[in-house]
Design an enzyme around this catalytic site. Structure first.
Site, PDB file in Angstrom:
ATOM      1  N   LYS A 111      23.473 -36.793  -0.552  1.00  0.00           N
ATOM      2  CA  LYS A 111      23.662 -37.956   0.429  1.00  0.00           C
ATOM      3  C   LYS A 111      25.273 -38.193   0.515  1.00  0.00           C
ATOM      4  O   LYS A 111      25.681 -38.603   1.462  1.00  0.00           O
ATOM      5  CB  LYS A 111      22.889 -39.000  -0.059  1.00  0.00           C
ATOM      6  CG  LYS A 111      21.505 -38.738  -0.071  1.00  0.00           C
ATOM      7  CD  LYS A 111      20.799 -40.275  -0.396  1.00  0.00           C
ATOM      8  CE  LYS A 111      19.346 -40.089  -0.557  1.00  0.00           C
ATOM      9  NZ  LYS A 111      19.110 -39.151  -1.901  1.00  0.00           N
ATOM     10  N   GLY A 193       8.488 -41.918 -14.424  1.00  0.00           N
ATOM     11  CA  GLY A 193       9.578 -41.070 -13.879  1.00  0.00           C
ATOM     12  C   GLY A 193      10.015 -41.335 -12.392  1.00  0.00           C
ATOM     13  O   GLY A 193      10.682 -40.519 -11.777  1.00  0.00           O
ATOM     14  N   ASP A 207      19.762 -47.012  -1.949  1.00  0.00           N
ATOM     15  CA  ASP A 207      19.317 -45.647  -1.722  1.00  0.00           C
ATOM     16  C   ASP A 207      18.952 -45.902  -0.128  1.00  0.00           C
ATOM     17  O   ASP A 207      19.180 -45.084   0.803  1.00  0.00           O
ATOM     18  CB  ASP A 207      18.055 -45.489  -2.561  1.00  0.00           C
ATOM     19  CG  ASP A 207      17.577 -43.970  -2.160  1.00  0.00           C
ATOM     20  OD1 ASP A 207      18.364 -42.950  -2.009  1.00  0.00           O
ATOM     21  OD2 ASP A 207      16.371 -44.080  -1.827  1.00  0.00           O
ATOM     22  N   LYS A 211      20.705 -44.003   3.272  1.00  0.00           N
ATOM     23  CA  LYS A 211      19.947 -42.937   4.096  1.00  0.00           C
ATOM     24  C   LYS A 211      19.924 -43.643   5.593  1.00  0.00           C
ATOM     25  O   LYS A 211      20.215 -42.810   6.585  1.00  0.00           O
ATOM     26  CB  LYS A 211      18.480 -43.231   3.759  1.00  0.00           C
ATOM     27  CG  LYS A 211      18.139 -42.278   2.710  1.00  0.00           C
ATOM     28  CD  LYS A 211      16.666 -42.245   1.913  1.00  0.00           C
ATOM     29  CE  LYS A 211      16.575 -41.809   0.743  1.00  0.00           C
ATOM     30  NZ  LYS A 211      15.367 -42.294  -0.183  1.00  0.00           N
TER      31      LYS A 211
END
Lengths: 328, 328
Positions: A111, A193, A207, A211
């Site tokens: 990214k 996880g 995050d 995006k």
């Protein structure tokens, strides 16, 4: 089409496995991890390189560096999936620039370089008449970039909004379904996880915001940086707030939105009807694109995971390969 | 890229209007309807051709036929949107063959030729190194073909299922929401222009089945014909059946399904949970693609309408144009 892979973690190996096991029309001529590399211009055996990496921790000879491969291997497209610092975009950024400058197509899952340096990178790509693709950077296996660039070409996009972060969505789903507190749900996400030891990047909405910046800059020609996004995370959401919403057949989701008419980017928890298309479960992502011709188009799927990322990379390569074959 | 448009009804004019009003990189050099045609190899003024058609019923001079345009105009891609018989595929089929054979790309919205003759047409396209595209034939503005061909490239598709017919979906939505009988809901759909005077094609599941045949033959390499699809329509559904489902938080939708592992195609009303992703409202379409790498990807949007069809055609042209520019 010949490809070179930089970065041989779970994504890089996933790609190599797909190339080994399926008819992709792709040949891997070089692979590098941070410590070693290997080149065979006639095509490496992907399964052997995977075995070497998994048995020895190295994919090839020490001293064969990514830079050496970029400059000397025989390949058409670079697959850049190195572990990269999201804030500086390095080392990915340097590798991508070098490969594009030498006239190679580049596909990345990182990214950082796309969010920070798209203008520069796409400029080099245009100048060298090669493609720079990054489907894997937004919403994992969902072909959102391709849908915006081609599937809805000719449309004016008014707004684009949806669930861009699977970790937050998992936490919110669990808070609603099992009446967990935020802390309990986060703990569960960590155990499975889905959340990092330091979950800040996900739960504070960063995050999702990155995006949005990628989509804003690469699709809508904006010049946004992370600081330009109005961000509210989910950390201070209480179980009471969610229960209150649920009592009215509503629920809460972390929604990222680009308003293309106003030029604004926003990430925030929002109350929406439980039967709304964007109320997806667990770690799913979902994005609605509001257009003038096609109306609303919604895409739903898995937004993260190494095999999903590999899937998006193969998709980009397949796209380039289709054009490549036609022009060569 | 230069395009020639055959068929100048609402879809053809919609495309011309988009080309006139937006930066598509497309130039229209020829237009034909069933009675007339016009050519200007330097580029027609799309708005003038639209005005002529709307004022006089003709887009150009009598005697300028589609065949003449296909053979003599200067264009890169043929946009084939003529009114065509779905059973024989004509006149569309002949036009497409002729254009491909003379080395032109073809984009069509006609289901007939794609469902009936894809093998032959794609063979000519490959031989002549041109593209044959048909996004508009399945699910209107939803980029389902592109998603299957590129967005999910490298994936094995296990199953694909969803709502492929907006008319049936409208009728089922209204029967559930307003407790209408099938006949009442059908009457309403007709009044709103969602159903034809003879609704057989939609309500008996034939339209959905043809879309499955197109996907099966063009994406999954099957050799299916309409007769190979197991079809049950919605005509004999009672309000009682829907009420019974709704009482259990279920509802009924007409679902088309391709089982790619078994090689079977089926269209039938199915009982599904009301909060299922495929329970879309009104005339929407929704398709879930079950893959091995990307997991499930779902696309939701408008499955019909002339502007939505124009949107899909522009999407195909944009895709070809991207490759075309790179190879020329």
């Amino acid at each position: 089409m010949k490809i070179a892979i930089l970065g041989f973690g779970s994504v890089g190996r996933g790609i190599a496995r797909i190339v080994a096991e399926r008819e992709t029309g792709l040949v891997i001529t070089a692979v590098a991890d941070s410590k070693s590399g290997c080149i065979d211009n006639n095509g490496l055996n992907p399964l052997e390189v995977i075995r070497a990496k998994e048995e020895t921790g190295l994919c090839g000879k020490k001293g064969v560096t990514p830079e050496y491969i970029i400059k000397n291997a025989d390949y058409d497209a670079l697959v850049e999936v190195t572990p990269t610092n999201a804030e500086t975009g390095e080392p990915s950024l340097g590798f991508i620039k070098l490969a594009l400058s030498t006239g190679k197509h580049v596909v990345t899952s990182n990214k950082g370089p796309v969010a920070l340096n798209y203008d520069e990178l796409s400029h080099i790509a245009r100048e060298k008449e090669v493609q720079f693709k990054y489907e894997a950077t937004v919403c994992g296996a969902i072909p959102i970039i391709q849908t915006l660039q081609y599937g809805l070409a000719g449309n004016k996009v008014k707004k684009l909004y949806g669930v861009f972060n699977g970790t937050c969505n998992y936490i919110l789903t669990r808070m609603a379904d099992e009446r967990l507190t935020y802390k309990q749900a986060l703990l569960e996400a960590r155990e499975l996880g889905y959340a990092e030891a330091d979950p800040k990047y996900d739960v504070e909405g960063i995050d999702a915001a990155i995006k949005l910046v990628i989509l804003a800059n690469t699709i809508f020609g904006m010049k946004k940086r992370l600081e330009d996004v109005e961000i509210t995370g989910i950390c201070s959401l209480t179980s009471e707030a969610i229960e209150l919403a649920e009592a009215d057949e509503l629920t809460i989701r972390l929604i990222g939105e680009i308003d293309n008419e106003r030029g604004t980017l926003r990430v925030s928890p929002r109350v929406i009807p439980k039967d709304h298309t964007l109320v997806v479960q667990d770690t799913l992502n979902a994005v609605t694109i509001e257009t003038d011709l096609a109306g609303e188009v919604t895409l739903i799927g898995r937004g993260a995971g190494s095999i999903e990322t590999a899937s998006a990379i193969i998709s980009d390569l397949s796209f380039i390969s289709n054009c490549h074959d036609r022009s060569s």
